[in-house]
Design a protein around this motif. Structure first.
Motif, PDB file in Angstrom:
ATOM      1  N   THR A   1      12.513   4.331   0.431  1.00  0.00           N
ATOM      2  CA  THR A   1      11.370   4.227  -0.479  1.00  0.00           C
ATOM      3  C   THR A   1      10.913   2.779  -0.596  1.00  0.00           C
ATOM      4  O   THR A   1       9.707   2.509  -0.713  1.00  0.00           O
ATOM      5  N   THR A   2      11.859   1.845  -0.561  1.00  0.00           N
ATOM      6  CA  THR A   2      11.486   0.429  -0.602  1.00  0.00           C
ATOM      7  C   THR A   2      10.683   0.046   0.636  1.00  0.00           C
ATOM      8  O   THR A   2       9.669  -0.660   0.553  1.00  0.00           O
ATOM      9  N   THR A   3      11.122   0.522   1.785  1.00  0.00           N
ATOM     10  CA  THR A   3      10.413   0.233   3.034  1.00  0.00           C
ATOM     11  C   THR A   3       8.991   0.775   3.004  1.00  0.00           C
ATOM     12  O   THR A   3       8.026   0.067   3.329  1.00  0.00           O
ATOM     13  N   ALA A   4       8.835   2.037   2.600  1.00  0.00           N
ATOM     14  CA  ALA A   4       7.518   2.661   2.609  1.00  0.00           C
ATOM     15  C   ALA A   4       6.573   2.002   1.618  1.00  0.00           C
ATOM     16  O   ALA A   4       5.407   1.712   1.934  1.00  0.00           O
ATOM     17  N   ASN A   5       7.041   1.749   0.395  1.00  0.00           N
ATOM     18  CA  ASN A   5       6.180   1.141  -0.616  1.00  0.00           C
ATOM     19  C   ASN A   5       5.802  -0.288  -0.258  1.00  0.00           C
ATOM     20  O   ASN A   5       4.678  -0.728  -0.506  1.00  0.00           O
ATOM     21  N   LEU A   6       6.748  -1.021   0.333  1.00  0.00           N
ATOM     22  CA  LEU A   6       6.435  -2.381   0.745  1.00  0.00           C
ATOM     23  C   LEU A   6       5.385  -2.391   1.852  1.00  0.00           C
ATOM     24  O   LEU A   6       4.470  -3.228   1.861  1.00  0.00           O
ATOM     25  N   ALA A   7       5.480  -1.456   2.792  1.00  0.00           N
ATOM     26  CA  ALA A   7       4.503  -1.378   3.876  1.00  0.00           C
ATOM     27  C   ALA A   7       3.106  -1.104   3.328  1.00  0.00           C
ATOM     28  O   ALA A   7       2.116  -1.711   3.766  1.00  0.00           O
ATOM     29  N   ILE A   8       3.016  -0.199   2.339  1.00  0.00           N
ATOM     30  CA  ILE A   8       1.715   0.104   1.735  1.00  0.00           C
ATOM     31  C   ILE A   8       1.174  -1.119   1.008  1.00  0.00           C
ATOM     32  O   ILE A   8      -0.034  -1.422   1.062  1.00  0.00           O
ATOM     33  N   SER A   9       2.052  -1.865   0.330  1.00  0.00           N
ATOM     34  CA  SER A   9       1.626  -3.079  -0.375  1.00  0.00           C
ATOM     35  C   SER A   9       1.115  -4.123   0.604  1.00  0.00           C
ATOM     36  O   SER A   9       0.092  -4.786   0.352  1.00  0.00           O
ATOM     37  N   MET A  10       1.826  -4.280   1.722  1.00  0.00           N
ATOM     38  CA  MET A  10       1.389  -5.256   2.729  1.00  0.00           C
ATOM     39  C   MET A  10       0.054  -4.865   3.337  1.00  0.00           C
ATOM     40  O   MET A  10      -0.827  -5.712   3.549  1.00  0.00           O
ATOM     41  N   ALA A  11      -0.114  -3.578   3.628  1.00  0.00           N
ATOM     42  CA  ALA A  11      -1.374  -3.116   4.205  1.00  0.00           C
ATOM     43  C   ALA A  11      -2.522  -3.288   3.225  1.00  0.00           C
ATOM     44  O   ALA A  11      -3.650  -3.615   3.617  1.00  0.00           O
ATOM     45  N   ALA A  12      -2.232  -3.079   1.922  1.00  0.00           N
ATOM     46  CA  ALA A  12      -3.279  -3.256   0.917  1.00  0.00           C
ATOM     47  C   ALA A  12      -3.744  -4.697   0.833  1.00  0.00           C
ATOM     48  O   ALA A  12      -4.877  -4.970   0.403  1.00  0.00           O
ATOM     49  N   ALA A  13      -2.885  -5.637   1.232  1.00  0.00           N
ATOM     50  CA  ALA A  13      -3.243  -7.057   1.213  1.00  0.00           C
ATOM     51  C   ALA A  13      -3.932  -7.485   2.505  1.00  0.00           C
ATOM     52  O   ALA A  13      -4.228  -8.676   2.676  1.00  0.00           O
ATOM     53  N   GLY A  14      -4.184  -6.543   3.406  1.00  0.00           N
ATOM     54  CA  GLY A  14      -4.900  -6.845   4.628  1.00  0.00           C
ATOM     55  C   GLY A  14      -4.046  -7.077   5.849  1.00  0.00           C
ATOM     56  O   GLY A  14      -4.577  -7.421   6.915  1.00  0.00           O
ATOM     57  N   ALA A  15      -2.729  -6.904   5.746  1.00  0.00           N
ATOM     58  CA  ALA A  15      -1.853  -7.132   6.895  1.00  0.00           C
ATOM     59  C   ALA A  15      -1.809  -5.898   7.790  1.00  0.00           C
ATOM     60  O   ALA A  15      -1.938  -4.755   7.319  1.00  0.00           O
ATOM     61  N   ARG A  16      -1.652  -6.135   9.081  1.00  0.00           N
ATOM     62  CA  ARG A  16      -1.447  -5.049  10.036  1.00  0.00           C
ATOM     63  C   ARG A  16       0.056  -4.746  10.065  1.00  0.00           C
ATOM     64  O   ARG A  16       0.867  -5.590  10.429  1.00  0.00           O
ATOM     65  N   VAL A  17       0.403  -3.541   9.685  1.00  0.00           N
ATOM     66  CA  VAL A  17       1.808  -3.186   9.478  1.00  0.00           C
ATOM     67  C   VAL A  17       2.176  -1.993  10.348  1.00  0.00           C
ATOM     68  O   VAL A  17       1.427  -1.005  10.431  1.00  0.00           O
ATOM     69  N   CYS A  18       3.350  -2.101  10.966  1.00  0.00           N
ATOM     70  CA  CYS A  18       3.940  -0.965  11.683  1.00  0.00           C
ATOM     71  C   CYS A  18       5.284  -0.651  11.043  1.00  0.00           C
ATOM     72  O   CYS A  18       6.135  -1.536  10.881  1.00  0.00           O
ATOM     73  N   VAL A  19       5.484   0.588  10.668  1.00  0.00           N
ATOM     74  CA  VAL A  19       6.736   1.026  10.047  1.00  0.00           C
ATOM     75  C   VAL A  19       7.495   1.879  11.056  1.00  0.00           C
ATOM     76  O   VAL A  19       6.949   2.862  11.587  1.00  0.00           O
ATOM     77  N   ILE A  20       8.744   1.506  11.314  1.00  0.00           N
ATOM     78  CA  ILE A  20       9.578   2.242  12.268  1.00  0.00           C
ATOM     79  C   ILE A  20      10.664   3.003  11.509  1.00  0.00           C
ATOM     80  O   ILE A  20      11.376   2.432  10.684  1.00  0.00           O
ATOM     81  N   GLU A  21      10.759   4.277  11.804  1.00  0.00           N
ATOM     82  CA  GLU A  21      11.846   5.084  11.242  1.00  0.00           C
ATOM     83  C   GLU A  21      13.077   4.852  12.113  1.00  0.00           C
ATOM     84  O   GLU A  21      13.377   5.608  13.024  1.00  0.00           O
TER      85      GLU A  21
END
Length: 470
Positions: free
Chosen positions: A277-297
């Motif tokens: 949950t920390t990984t997923a929420n952090l990725a959404i926060s980073m994307a909301a700030a304009g960063a290009r984010v890739c999340v790997i399971e």
């Protein structure tokens, strides 16, 4: 320990302290109820000498009485006095046994003797005290008589005859219960301090700082509603937890700023600490700030990231690593957030070998060129070696410590495992911080800096859902 430490222990262990206190008080009450009642009768004797004609003789007689009376108090419990009393009252005991029931004291600078007699029967206590007083007066006349023809210069008179006691002196309910309360509180505090000393569980950010010198880069409050709404940044962006993830995003930008790691592994010591949950929420926060984010399971043993994000993953990372699919074909966009998700794919029999392969290293390098951040949700460190393997081919590792889940020694072992392989630990995120009690975390948010709690967040989410339905 200072006063704040004691206050924290009392606040955290007050139930234990209360239970111990009540137990001791109950034992004191039981002792009071089961103890036999003891009564006490009192008689007082006055010692005098033959008076002289002038003041000098009177003074000498008074001094003689004060000196004598000290010895008389010891004579009261001798067989010379008690044997006649036993015979008179028909008592079935020895003089020594009777003497243990009798206490004789002399008030300072007086010629008085206080005789106290204790017995389980109030009438017997009064009878013994009366008989002792009379017998002692007669015994002194015999002991102090110099000859058969000369009278004794000392006279002992009973100035306060005994009365039958109406209330027992023991047990004393008020005293026993009071002592039970005091002793219970002391034992309760001691038990609480002892338990707190041997309790190595991580229950707050403070415990993490006590266990390790590594930097704490974020703190996330506990929310029992998190399993139902794991992506809090998306479902309730104005909540305290969502703000905590944004703060974590900001802190990560300043961690190891010289190298600026672009691939970050999120792991924990044990399962259930909230790394996914920390990984997923952090990725959404980073994307909301304009960063290009890739999340790997990257958890190839018990993958949950796609399930939390509501996505399907028939093919994914494992298919890329074994050459069955191209990377571009398995990346999935997550809504309109700008996040690309790489699922785990099929569960392999050798996760550690795949994650530590050259193909995995090349895949991460390729993703680093495509995105600003590559975030990997990896398995816990202690049950598997996958995270330690990934730490050697990525830019850094973030350790998630779940309050109430991990112990200090487990956290240290996990950190030592990463240090052994040369992993770059970026910091620790303390998750599941209590919102109530001595270990509660306090976070402030909003224009008025009003404290927000998990309860308030849940109420706000309920209002938002109600407004949306209308």
């Amino acid at each position: 320990m200072d006063l704040r430490d004691y206050y924290r222990v009392v606040s955290k262990r007050w139930r234990l302290i209360t239970a111990v206190t009540l137990l001791v008080v109950a034992l004191a009450a039981l002792f009071t109820l089961t103890s036999p009642k003891v009564y006490q009768a009192r008689t007082q004797l006055f010692v005098s000498t033959s008076a002289g004609a002038d003041s000098t003789q009177l003074l000498q007689g008074n001094t003689f009485s004060q000196q004598r009376v000290k010895s008389y108090a010891d004579l009261i419990t001798t067989p010379a006095v008690l044997d006649p009393v036993i015979k008179e009252l028909g008592l079935d005991m020895s003089a020594d046994s009777l003497g243990q029931k009798i206490t004789a004291t002399v008030p300072i600078e007086t010629v008085l003797i206080d005789v106290l007699v204790t017995d389980r029967n109030p009438q017997s206590a009064a009878n013994i005290a009366d008989a002792v007083g009379k017998q002692f007066s007669a015994s002194i006349l015999d002991l102090e008589r110099v000859s058969d023809t000369s009278p004794s210069p000392v006279k002992v008179s009973v100035v306060r005859p005994p009365s039958v006691p109406t209330a027992p002196i023991s047990p004393n309910p008020v005293r026993n219960i009071g002592l039970g309360v005091v002793l219970g509180i002391v034992l309760g505090l001691g038990t609480a301090l002892l338990r707190d000393t041997f309790d190595t569980s991580v229950r707050s950010e403070r415990d993490v700082k006590d266990a390790t010198d590594e930097t704490v880069i974020g703190g996330i409050l506990f929310d029992p509603d998190a399993p139902k709404h794991p992506l809090i940044v998306q479902s309730d962006p104005h909540s305290t937890r969502a703000e905590a993830f944004r703060a974590l995003r900001t802190n990560l930008q300043f961690v190891d700023a010289a190298k600026h790691p672009r691939s970050i592994v999120f792991t924990s010591s044990l399962p259930g600490e909230g790394k996914t949950t920390t990984t997923a929420n952090l990725a959404i926060s980073m994307a909301a700030a304009g960063a290009r984010v890739c999340v790997i399971e990257g958890d190839l043993r018990r993958p949950r990231l796609l399930r939390y994000m509501g996505m399907e993953g028939a093919v994914g990372l494992t298919n890329v690593l074994i050459g069955q699919a191209d990377l571009a074909d398995v990346l999935q966009p997550y809504g309109d957030t700008g996040i690309q998700v790489l699922g785990a794919g099929q569960i392999p029999p050798n996760p550690s070998e795949l994650l530590g392969s050259d193909t995995m290293s090349r895949t991460i390098r390729q993703l680093e060129q495509m995105f600003d951040y590559v975030i990997i949700d990896a398995p816990p460190v202690l049950p598997a070696t996958d995270s330690t393997v990934l730490s050697t081919i990525t830019g850094g590792v973030v350790m998630v410590a779940g309050c109430g889940v991990v112990k200090k020694e487990q956290l240290n072992r996990a950190l030592e495992s990463l240090e052994t392989v040369g992993g770059n630990l970026l910091g620790i995120v303390v998750n599941r911080i209590p919102t109530r009690g001595a270990d509660a975390g306090t976070y402030y948010y909003g224009n008025g800096y009003a404290p927000l709690t998990a309860d308030r967040s849940r109420k706000q989410r309920a209002k938002d859902r109600q407004s949306a339905s209308v």
